[in-house]
Design a protein around this motif. Structure first.
Motif, short mmCIF file in Angstrom:
data_model
loop_
_atom_site.label_atom_id
_atom_site.label_comp_id
_atom_site.label_asym_id
_atom_site.label_seq_id
_atom_site.Cartn_x
_atom_site.Cartn_y
_atom_site.Cartn_z
N VAL A 81 -8.04 -1.07 3.14
CA VAL A 81 -8.81 -1.90 4.07
C VAL A 81 -7.95 -3.02 4.63
N LEU A 82 -7.21 -3.70 3.76
CA LEU A 82 -6.33 -4.78 4.20
C LEU A 82 -5.29 -4.28 5.20
N ILE A 83 -4.72 -3.12 4.90
CA ILE A 83 -3.69 -2.56 5.77
C ILE A 83 -4.28 -2.20 7.13
N GLU A 84 -5.48 -1.61 7.14
CA GLU A 84 -6.11 -1.24 8.40
C GLU A 84 -6.42 -2.48 9.23
N VAL A 85 -6.96 -3.51 8.59
CA VAL A 85 -7.25 -4.76 9.31
C VAL A 85 -5.96 -5.37 9.84
N GLY A 86 -4.93 -5.39 9.03
CA GLY A 86 -3.65 -5.94 9.47
C GLY A 86 -3.04 -5.18 10.63
N ARG A 87 -3.16 -3.86 10.60
CA ARG A 87 -2.60 -3.06 11.70
C ARG A 87 -3.37 -3.29 12.99
N ARG A 88 -4.69 -3.44 12.88
CA ARG A 88 -5.47 -3.71 14.07
C ARG A 88 -5.13 -5.06 14.67
N GLN A 89 -4.79 -6.01 13.81
CA GLN A 89 -4.38 -7.33 14.27
C GLN A 89 -2.88 -7.41 14.57
N ARG A 90 -2.22 -6.27 14.46
CA ARG A 90 -0.78 -6.15 14.75
C ARG A 90 0.05 -7.09 13.90
N ARG A 91 -0.31 -7.18 12.64
CA ARG A 91 0.46 -7.98 11.67
C ARG A 91 1.55 -7.09 11.07
N SER A 92 2.77 -7.33 11.46
CA SER A 92 3.87 -6.51 10.96
C SER A 92 4.16 -6.77 9.48
N ASN A 93 3.64 -7.87 8.96
CA ASN A 93 3.90 -8.22 7.57
C ASN A 93 2.76 -7.84 6.63
N ILE A 94 1.86 -6.95 7.05
CA ILE A 94 0.68 -6.66 6.25
C ILE A 94 1.05 -6.01 4.92
N TYR A 95 2.10 -5.19 4.90
CA TYR A 95 2.49 -4.57 3.63
C TYR A 95 3.06 -5.61 2.67
N ALA A 96 3.80 -6.55 3.21
CA ALA A 96 4.32 -7.64 2.37
C ALA A 96 3.17 -8.46 1.80
N LEU A 97 2.18 -8.74 2.62
CA LEU A 97 1.02 -9.50 2.15
C LEU A 97 0.26 -8.74 1.07
N THR A 98 0.18 -7.43 1.23
CA THR A 98 -0.52 -6.62 0.25
C THR A 98 0.19 -6.65 -1.11
N LEU A 99 1.52 -6.56 -1.09
CA LEU A 99 2.27 -6.61 -2.34
C LEU A 99 2.26 -8.02 -2.95
N ILE A 100 2.20 -9.03 -2.11
CA ILE A 100 2.05 -10.40 -2.62
C ILE A 100 0.71 -10.55 -3.33
N LEU A 101 -0.33 -9.92 -2.79
CA LEU A 101 -1.63 -9.93 -3.47
C LEU A 101 -1.51 -9.30 -4.85
N GLU A 102 -0.82 -8.17 -4.92
CA GLU A 102 -0.61 -7.53 -6.23
C GLU A 102 0.13 -8.47 -7.18
N ALA A 103 1.18 -9.09 -6.69
CA ALA A 103 1.96 -10.01 -7.53
C ALA A 103 1.10 -11.18 -8.00
N ALA A 104 0.29 -11.74 -7.10
CA ALA A 104 -0.57 -12.87 -7.46
C ALA A 104 -1.56 -12.49 -8.56
N LEU A 105 -2.11 -11.29 -8.46
CA LEU A 105 -3.06 -10.84 -9.48
C LEU A 105 -2.37 -10.64 -10.83
N LEU A 106 -1.17 -10.12 -10.83
CA LEU A 106 -0.43 -9.96 -12.09
C LEU A 106 -0.15 -11.31 -12.73
N ILE A 107 0.21 -12.29 -11.91
CA ILE A 107 0.47 -13.63 -12.43
C ILE A 107 -0.81 -14.25 -12.98
N ILE A 108 -1.91 -14.10 -12.25
CA ILE A 108 -3.19 -14.65 -12.71
C ILE A 108 -3.59 -14.03 -14.05
N VAL A 109 -3.46 -12.70 -14.16
CA VAL A 109 -3.81 -12.03 -15.41
C VAL A 109 -2.93 -12.54 -16.55
N GLY A 110 -1.62 -12.62 -16.30
CA GLY A 110 -0.71 -13.06 -17.34
C GLY A 110 -1.01 -14.47 -17.83
#
Length: 228
Positions: A81-110
């Motif tokens: 969903v995030l990737i689709e929204v980012g592509r519609r908004q022409r955000r070239s960094n949407i994949y980077a933002l998605t992986l940052i979300l993953e990293a943030a969740l790992l840090i929060i869990v830890g």
């Protein structure tokens, strides 16, 4: 590496992405299993274990394994969903933002588990880790046109075997170079997943749940240059 999609990507960028993400997935998977006895990246095993426990009427354990699978699916759904929204908004960094979300969740869990005064619920923690693995697998699959699948080791191993058969059995195959490149990608995925697994166990033995924060670092390093 996190901008170009599908056929616009080079084999070298796919190889680097697969190696980094498979390393993270292997580390998180092994550290989570060592701590809580559930796999966060092995959905085949989780479904199998759920079936086993249902068969012997251990419904609480079966539902725990199914909950982890559902969280993985929800992670993949969220990333898509995030990737689709980012592509519609022409955000070239949407994949980077998605992986940052993953990293943030790992840090929060830890951090949350480390600071928690009470023993954490294993299904809840591994479910959250599984959510991050779903995010990662969906992002890598989408950006690479399904060539990079960093948590799906069973499928990658199957592709490796098929590729070897093609390479050995059809010496005049005009796509021999492409087959070799795919084999290199699959082999790197398995090797780095295993390497991450070894370091995940060692990391958790020495640093506890803080190791999840450590495995977020490669994602941040990979993604930060694409955020602007």
């Amino acid at each position: 590496m996190l901008i170009q999609e599908g056929d616009k990507r080079t084999p070298a960028t796919d190889l680097m992405l697969a190696s980094i993400l498979a390393f993270v997935a292997g580390g998180v998977n092994s550290a989570g299993f060592l701590a809580y006895h559930y796999f966060s990246a092995n959905m085949t095993g989780n479904v199998s274990m759920a079936s086993d426990h249902f068969a012997v009427a251990q419904f609480d354990l079966a539902l725990g394994f199914l909950a982890i699978v559902v969280m993985f699916i929800f992670g993949a759904f969220t990333a898509s969903v995030l990737i689709e929204v980012g592509r519609r908004q022409r955000r070239s960094n949407i994949y980077a933002l998605t992986l940052i979300l993953e990293a943030a969740l790992l840090i929060i869990v830890g951090i949350a588990v480390t600071l928690s005064p009470q023993p954490p619920n294993g299904v809840l923690i591994v479910g959250l880790l599984s959510f991050t693995m779903g995010i990662q697998n969906a992002a890598s699959t989408r950006i690479s046109g399904s060539r990079v699948r960093t948590t799906h080791v069973s499928g990658v191993a199957t592709d490796l075997g098929v590729g070897l058969a093609m390479l050995l059995g059809i010496s005049s195959n005009p796509d021999k170079l492409a087959t070799m490149l795919r084999l290199k990608l699959h082999l790197a995925t398995i090797v780095f997943f295993a390497l991450g697994g070894v370091l995940g166990v060692l990391g958790h033995q020495n640093f506890g749940d803080v190791s999840f924060c450590v495995f977020a670092m490669p994602l941040i390093i990979l993604s930060v240059r694409y955020l602007r």
